[in-house]
Structure formats: structure tokens, C-alpha cells
Design an enzyme around this catalytic site. Structure first.
Site, PDB file in Angstrom:
ATOM      1  N   GLU A 178     -39.225 -18.451   2.254  1.00 13.23           N
ATOM      2  CA  GLU A 178     -40.360 -18.553   3.613  1.00 13.23           C
ATOM      3  C   GLU A 178     -41.555 -18.045   3.270  1.00 13.23           C
ATOM      4  OE1 GLU A 178     -38.492 -14.421   5.307  1.00 13.23           O
ATOM      5  OE2 GLU A 178     -37.631 -15.861   6.932  1.00 13.23           O
ATOM      6  N   GLU A 216     -30.988 -17.856   8.147  1.00 10.45           N
ATOM      7  CA  GLU A 216     -31.468 -16.492   8.668  1.00 10.45           C
ATOM      8  C   GLU A 216     -30.745 -16.254  10.203  1.00 10.45           C
ATOM      9  OE1 GLU A 216     -33.674 -14.364   6.517  1.00 10.45           O
ATOM     10  OE2 GLU A 216     -33.779 -15.769   4.765  1.00 10.45           O
ATOM     11  N   HIS A 254     -30.393  -2.989   6.370  1.00  9.60           N
ATOM     12  CA  HIS A 254     -30.100  -4.127   7.628  1.00  9.60           C
ATOM     13  C   HIS A 254     -28.610  -4.832   7.614  1.00  9.60           C
ATOM     14  CE1 HIS A 254     -30.796  -8.387   8.615  1.00  9.60           C
ATOM     15  NE2 HIS A 254     -32.200  -8.619   8.653  1.00  9.60           N
TER      16      HIS A 254
HETATM   17  C1  GAL Z   1     -36.323 -12.910   5.947  1.00 11.36           C
HETATM   18  C2  GAL Z   1     -35.629 -12.955   4.131  1.00 11.36           C
HETATM   19  C3  GAL Z   1     -34.624 -12.548   3.740  1.00 11.36           C
HETATM   20  C4  GAL Z   1     -34.821 -11.387   4.289  1.00 11.36           C
HETATM   21  C5  GAL Z   1     -34.571 -10.709   5.837  1.00 11.36           C
HETATM   22  C6  GAL Z   1     -34.410  -9.569   6.366  1.00 11.36           C
HETATM   23  O1  GAL Z   1     -37.689 -12.734   6.509  1.00 11.36           O
HETATM   24  O2  GAL Z   1     -35.727 -14.011   3.796  1.00 11.36           O
HETATM   25  O3  GAL Z   1     -34.569 -12.381   2.016  1.00 11.36           O
HETATM   26  O4  GAL Z   1     -35.941 -10.715   3.412  1.00 11.36           O
HETATM   27  O5  GAL Z   1     -35.604 -11.368   6.098  1.00 11.36           O
HETATM   28  O6  GAL Z   1     -34.111  -9.542   7.960  1.00 11.36           O
END
Ligand code: GAL
EC number: 3.2.1.23
Length: 693
Positions: free
Chosen positions: A160, A318, A369
Site C-alpha cells: 500500500e 485484502e 482487527h
Molecule cells: C491495510 C494494510 C494491512 C492492514 C490492514 C488493516 O491497509 O495493508 O497491513 O493494516 O490495512 O485493515
């Protein structure tokens, strides 16, 4: 711009192609005993790929020049032998402490000159030659070490980019910005012209007078031309850094590679459409928007991702199985949404469904999370849903889904990162209007009318669609203007809204009345704007306008002062005489060449657009589905070229049960009951039905 050839991670030897399924895996957060359980549970869930080592730099290079790959070798071996492929990170997303202590000059600097300190992640600047050197060294070591590893199927370069370090105002950045401007403009006079520096004595004599848009005092207004170029430069500086990392990996170990984007309706830190030219395959991280827009925003973002991928398969890198940890309130997903959300990405052209992250952390900033294996362990609803989804994905792959792509819609809704940037500036007609909300409102309103639109970036092939929406597309460059004119002249069906075509790509106003460069195409001339709203503490200020088609405009209306002979008014404002708006045109349709252009001169929102669209669709000759099932269900189709494999995904967009006709063979029903004898199905809220025709 040249586009990299599409390449996709291939299955492990002896395995057939599957929809990739898995997530970020951080074994370095756990004792090795846990790894065996992880692998067993992955097999149980149908996981076939994990992304490893994204944030492992401090473990991979514990001291400068000292590398430790043993632990990573062991874990990759365990995974691979169990049939689980590895999407291997470059490991460079976040630098270790030893590096920032010896080289504080790699840290990024904010617009007031404060240095971003270590303590979280991504505290590096893209223009630092020192940091680049370190990052490329690790990339090369990783590539050397894993080039022949049969279990590593792809490279996950960094993570990211720009999530936390989008803007850096350091001296390194200043030098790089000067060079970027020199390359783009050639002479300082051209920069002066582009930025309109005749205003407020900002004229520069040479490139060394170019500085980043640093702190100018609260309540002051930064030069908008410079700001737009600064946003372009910041996206490009990260892009150059990424390309250097990518090339260092690929020179030694050519494998399909990607870097995870953050495409969502409201996110526009980086010009992902431009970046899309520089990856082997597009991958995306998407986190749901809580509240009533949840599903529509997800479908919209996934469609935009498909547009950025130019309809090649893309990879959902993700998303979350439930709550995130970074909002003020972290809502869980509702029952059914875990499966439904994943299938919505899949429907929109993704061939991979992955999560952040495999096992929920016990410590650290992301311990709250959600993940695929929650704190509660495998005996949990989340893990059961994860297993159900794994089985669904395998079934769909067995039925041939991987040979298909998202079927092209008849309507393209255009999105433009640069228009979003331009509308974010201060000192605009109103701070209530931003580009991104309008394409989303159109996507939703079209869906309310039974049409699933494609979201297409402005560089993309939107002019190959039957109908096109230009929704508050503030910037119309000369090139886009030419394409719009040709498109309608040759028979295209165009929708244009307020706030479109106000400026060119230097952020200079197109003169003579708005929308300057396509006034004759839309057949209206706007002399002034009427921003509305009294939320900023102006009681009694106009906050809405009624239209005679029963809709209501908020935030913004155009003052349309003339309508061409070739155009006619479809809806007008209804207001008190003293406002000057009573009877003034609000929505028009114009004939231009062989095509037609509708103009919507006010912000009607999703609801107002949905209500206005039936008449406009009819006027422009765009057919839509039967009256009775409009809007309840989002219908998305994937098919191959032969038409042999043709899948229909039906998503319930409401909180009521939706009853649909079932045309083909039901394959996946999540919160949906099929009535075989009647060829119907009842889809529950958050439910989805997938059928094969
Ligand atoms: C993304 C990131 C991950 C994790 C995730 C949590 O922005 O790439 O490493 O932090 O968010 O939502």
C-alpha cells in the site's frame, strides 16, 4: 503510456487452476508450534495462497547486512508441501529501527517540517537515495534467495504505497519535485504559465525557486495549479520507487508481480489508474463502508478496480472478515456479509479472494482487527463462514468461472483521480462538492433502475460503451474533450452533470460559460453557480431547490442561462421568485451530431437521480430491465467468449427478502432459498445466489 503485459500467478506443480483464496500471513508474530495448526486449518478452509513477509524486514535483516531467511524458508516449505502457494513480499514496506537510527534522513517530513518518527510503519520517504539503496538491497537478496523456490508464485512489492507517506515535504522531495517539473514543462516560463503565477506575485525565475506546498499559514490559499502538480508528483515519486523495487526483484527472479492498491469510492491518494499500467496484475485492498452504502460502495469499487485492470482478472489482496480496527467505531459485518462481500468482488472480475489477515494478532496495533481465524479460534462463526466460502470458491472454479470475465455493461460511469484532486482544493465554489460522490451516486441510481454500470477510469475505453456518464468530472483536458465530442457526434449517449468540464488539466478555467469545452455538445450555457447549504453556520442561506419532477437538489445548482435550439428542457426548478430560479432549466437533453447528451445541472443525489433516470433513459433510448424487479437486486454477469460458461450473480441490495426468477442452475446460495418447482429463489438480506446459465 505503455502497459505491462498481463501475467497471473500460476498454480503449484500438479495443481489445477483455482480461485486464489487466503490472506496475509504473519507467522513471525507466532511461535513455530502454531505454524502446523495454521497449515492444517488453511487446508480445512480451502486456503491455497498466503502473502508472507510483508512487514518482516527487522527479522529478515536484523542488523545491517546480516540476513536471516531460515525461519522464512521453513514456513514457506511447510506451506508449499501442504499445497499452499506463497505470494512473497519484497519485505520492504517498513524499515527496521537500526536503519532509522543511523539514517534519520530517510524519514518523511510533513508540511510544517515535522519529521515522521518510527513507532508505526511506512516512515520512509520515496525520494531518499539512501532508503532506495537499502530497499533495493533487500529486494535483490530476496530475489536471489527465492528465485528457484517452487512455492513462491508471485511478488508482492512493498505494501500500500502512500498509505501513510503519500506526501513528503523534505529537501529530497523538493529536489525531486523540481526535476519532475523540469521534465514535464521544460522551461520555468511554462511552469509559471501552468500555475498562473502572475497571481499574487508568485512568478519564479528558475527551477530552484520551486518548493513543495509547505505550510503557508492557516486560512491562506495554496496555488491550485501547483497543488495539482504536487499531487501528481507525489503519486509519481512513489511510482518510481515502486518500479525500482519491482525491477530489482524481476531482474533476478522473474515471477508475476503486483503491489496492492487501495481502490475505494472515496480514496484517491494515488492515481491507481496510472499505476495499473505498471503491474503484471492489479491487486486491491478494500474495506467495507459501514452503514447503508456498504454493498453498493463495495460493488462500485470492485467495478472501478475491474476498469483499472482493463477487464483482465484482478486480485482482491485484502478485505476483512468482519471489523477493522482503524475507524472510530469498528462495526462487525452482519450475518451473511462475509460470504456476500467476497462473492461481490468475485462477480466484478476478481479471480482471487484474500483477507487481512489469516490469524488474528494477540498483540500489536492490529490485535482488534478481524481475521480468518479469530481470537475465539476455529470454533467460531467467522471460521465456519471462511470454510463455507472456500468450498463455494472451489465449486465455482470447478464449474468454469476462471474462464470468464465480468460482462461489459452498456453504461460506463467515468471516474478520474485528477478531477478528485482538483475538487479537494480549498477556495473552490463550495467545499461540499467533491468529484467522487457523484460517480457513486450514479452507479447506485443506475442500479436502482436495473442497470449495473461499469466504472471506467477517464484514460480507459469509456467511449466504447452505449452510454457514458461524466459525473462532476471537473477536469476535461483537450484530449478528453476531443473524445467526448467525437463520442456524441458518432451516436453516443452522454450524461453530463454540474461541475463537469470547468477546467482543463492545468486547472485553468474553460472560458465563455460552463461547461466551457463541451457547451455545444450539451446544449446549455451556465453563467454562474448556486452553491447551497447552511451547515457552515449561515442560517437562512438557501439549502435546497425543488425540481418540478419531484426531486430535490442539495449543495449545488447551475444557473443555466441559455438552452440551444437543438435542446429541450426535461425538468425545471420550482422556487420563490426572488431566488431567480423559478422555472429555470435544471435537466435538459440535446441532439448533437448522431448522438444525444443529457445535462443534469444540480446535485440530486442517488435518490433524485434514481427518480429522474427513467425519463432520461427513455429519451436517450437506453433499455433497462422489467419495471417490477428494478433495484432490489444487483445482477452481475461473468461469461467467457464462447458463452459456454455464463454465470449470473444476484445480490439482494435491500433489507427485505427479494424473490427472483431463476433461469439457470443454482450453484451457490448464501442466505438464499431456491424453489426448484417454481424456478424462483428467495434471497434474504445480505444474501446472494449464483447460477450458471
Ligand atoms: C491495510 C494494510 C494491512 C492492514 C490492514 C488493516 O491497509 O495493508 O497491513 O493494516 O490495512 O485493515
Amino acid at each position: 503510456m505503455e502497459r505491462k503485459e498481463f501475467k497471473w500467478p500460476q498454480p503449484l506443480a500438479g495443481n489445477k487452476p483455482r480461485i486464489w483464496y487466503g490472506g496475509d500471513y504473519n507467522p513471525d508474530q507466532w511461535p513455530e508450534e502454531v505454524w502446523d495448526e495454521d497449515v492444517a486449518l488453511m487446508q480445512q478452509a480451502g486456503v491455497n495462497l498466503v502473502s508472507v513477509a510483508i512487514f518482516s524486514w527487522a527479522k529478515l535483516e536484523p542488523e545491517e547486512g546480516v540476513y536471516d531467511f531460515d525461519w522464512l524458508d521453513r514456513v514457506i516449505d511447510k506451506l508449499g508441501k501442504a499445497g499452499i502457494a506463497v505470494d512473497l513480499a519484497s519485505g520492504t514496506a517498513s524499515p527496521p529501527m537500526w536503519m532509522t537510527q543511523t539514517h534519520p534522513e530517510i524519514l518523511w517530513v510533513d508540511y510544517r517540517g515535522d519529521v515522521c518518527q518510527p513507532g508505526a510503519r511506512q516512515h520512509w520517504r520515496a525520494t531518499s537515495p539512501v532508503f532506495l539503496d537499502y530497499a533495493l538491497s533487500l529486494c535483490r537478496k530476496m530475489a536471489e534467495h527465492y528465485k528457484d523456490n517452487p512455492y513462491v508464485v508471485s511478488w508482492h512489492v512493498s505494501n500500500e504505497y502512500g498509505c501513510h507517506n503519500r506526501f513528503d515535504y523534505s529537501e529530497d522531495a523538493e529536489r525531486a519535485f523540481q526535476k519532475w517539473c523540469e521534465k514535464k514543462y521544460g522551461t520555468i516560463d511554462a511552469v509559471n504559465d501552468a500555475w498562473g503565477t502572475a497571481f499574487w506575485a508568485q512568478r519564479m525565475n528558475n527551477f530552484s525557486e520551486i518548493i513543495p506546498p509547505r505550510f503557508i499559514g492557516d486560512g491562506n490559499f495554496m496555488n491550485p495549479g501547483k497543488l495539482l502538480d504536487w499531487k501528481r508528483f507525489s503519486s509519481d515519486a512513489l511510482l518510481d520507487f515502486y518500479k525500482a523495487e519491482r525491477d530489482a526483484l524481476l531482474e533476478i527472479a522473474p515471477k508475476p508481480q503486483t503491489t496492492n492498491f487501495m481502490v475505494s469510492a472515496g480514496g484517491a491518494g494515488i492515481d491507481y489508474d496510472k499505476w495499473g499500467y505498471d503491474v503484471d496484475f492489479v491487486s486491491n485492498d478494500h474495506y467495507f463502508t459501514p452503514g447503508e452504502a456498504h454493498f453498493d460502495e463495495l460493488a462500485y469499487s470492485a467495478s472501478l478496480c475491474d476498469g483499472i485492470a482493463r477487464k483482465n482478472p484482478w486480485f482482491l489482496m485484502e478485505h476483512s472478515s468482519s471489523a477493522v480496527n482503524w475507524r472510530p467505531i469498528n462495526y462487525r459485518v452482519e450475518p451473511g456479509e462475509l460470504v456476500r462481500d467476497s462473492l461481490a468482488h468475485l462477480a466484478m472480475g476478481s479471480d482471487a479472494i484474500c483477507y487481512f489477515q489469516w490469524r488474528q494478532s494477540k498483540a500489536g496495533a492490529e490485535k482488534w482487527h478481524s481475521s480468518m481465524v479469530p481470537h475465539a479460534g476455529p470454533d467460531s462463526q467467522i471460521f465456519r463462514d471462511v470454510c463455507e466460502l472456500g468450498a463455494d470458491l472451489n465449486k465455482l472454479a470447478d464449474e468454469g468461472l476462471l474462464s470468464t470475465k465480468l460482462v461489459k455493461s452498456k453504461v460506463a460511469v467515468v471516474f478520474d483521480y485528477e478531477s478528485q484532486w482538483a475538487t479537494e482544493h480549498t477556495a473552490t465554489p463550495t467545499q461540499e462538492v467533491r468529484h467522487w460522490t457523484e460517480p457513486l451516486a450514479w452507479f447506485r441510481a443506475l442500479a436502482d433502475n436495473g442497470l449495473t454500470a461499469d466504472v471506467v477510469p477517464v484514460r480507459g475505453p469509456w467511449d466504447e460503451y452505449e452510454a457514458v456518464v461524466l459525473p462532476s468530472l471537473t477536469i476535461l483536458s483537450e484530449e478528453t474533450t476531443r473524445r467526448v465530442r467525437e463520442y456524441v457526434a458518432n451516436g453516443g449517449k452522454l450524461f453530463v452533470t454540474y461541475y463537469t468540464g470547468l477546467v482543463d488539466d492545468k486547472d485553468h478555467v474553460w472560458l465563455g460559460g460552463y461547461p466551457g469545452s463541451i457547451r455545444d455538445v450539451v446544449g446549455v450555457r451556465v453563467e454562474e453557480f448556486a452553491p447551497m447549504g447552511n451547515g457552515f453556520g449561515f442560517p437562512g442561506a438557501m439549502d435546497h431547490l425543488d425540481l418540478d419532477n419531484g426531486t430535490v437538489a442539495h449543495d449545488f445548482a447551475d444557473v443555466i442561462t441559455s438552452v440551444a435550439d437543438t435542446a429541450h428542457v426535461v425538468a425545471s426548478f420550482k422556487a420563490d421568485k426572488w431566488t431567480g430560479f423559478d422555472g429555470a432549466p435544471a435537466i435538459t437533453v440535446n441532439d448533437f451530431g448522431d448522438g444525444k447528451a443529457a445535462y443534469v445541472g444540480a446535485r440530486l443525489g442517488r435518490e433524485g437521480l434514481a427518480k429522474s433516470l427513467p425519463v432520461l433513459l427513455e429519451e436517450l433510448g437506453i433499455e433497462t430491465s422489467a419495471e417490477d424487479d428494478r433495484g432490489e437486486v444487483l445482477r452481475v454477469e461473468r461469461a467467457d467468449e464462447t458463452g459456454e460458461n455464463h454465470f449470473v450473480f444476484l445480490f439482494n441490495r435491500t433489507h427485505d427478502v427479494a424473490v427472483v426468477d431463476v433461469e439457470g442452475e443454482p450453484l451457490v446460495a448464501s442466505l438464499a432459498q431456491v424453489n426448484e418447482s417454481e424456478h424462483t429463489a428467495a434471497i434474504q438480506p445480505n444474501g446472494v445466489l449464483v447460477v450458471k446459465l
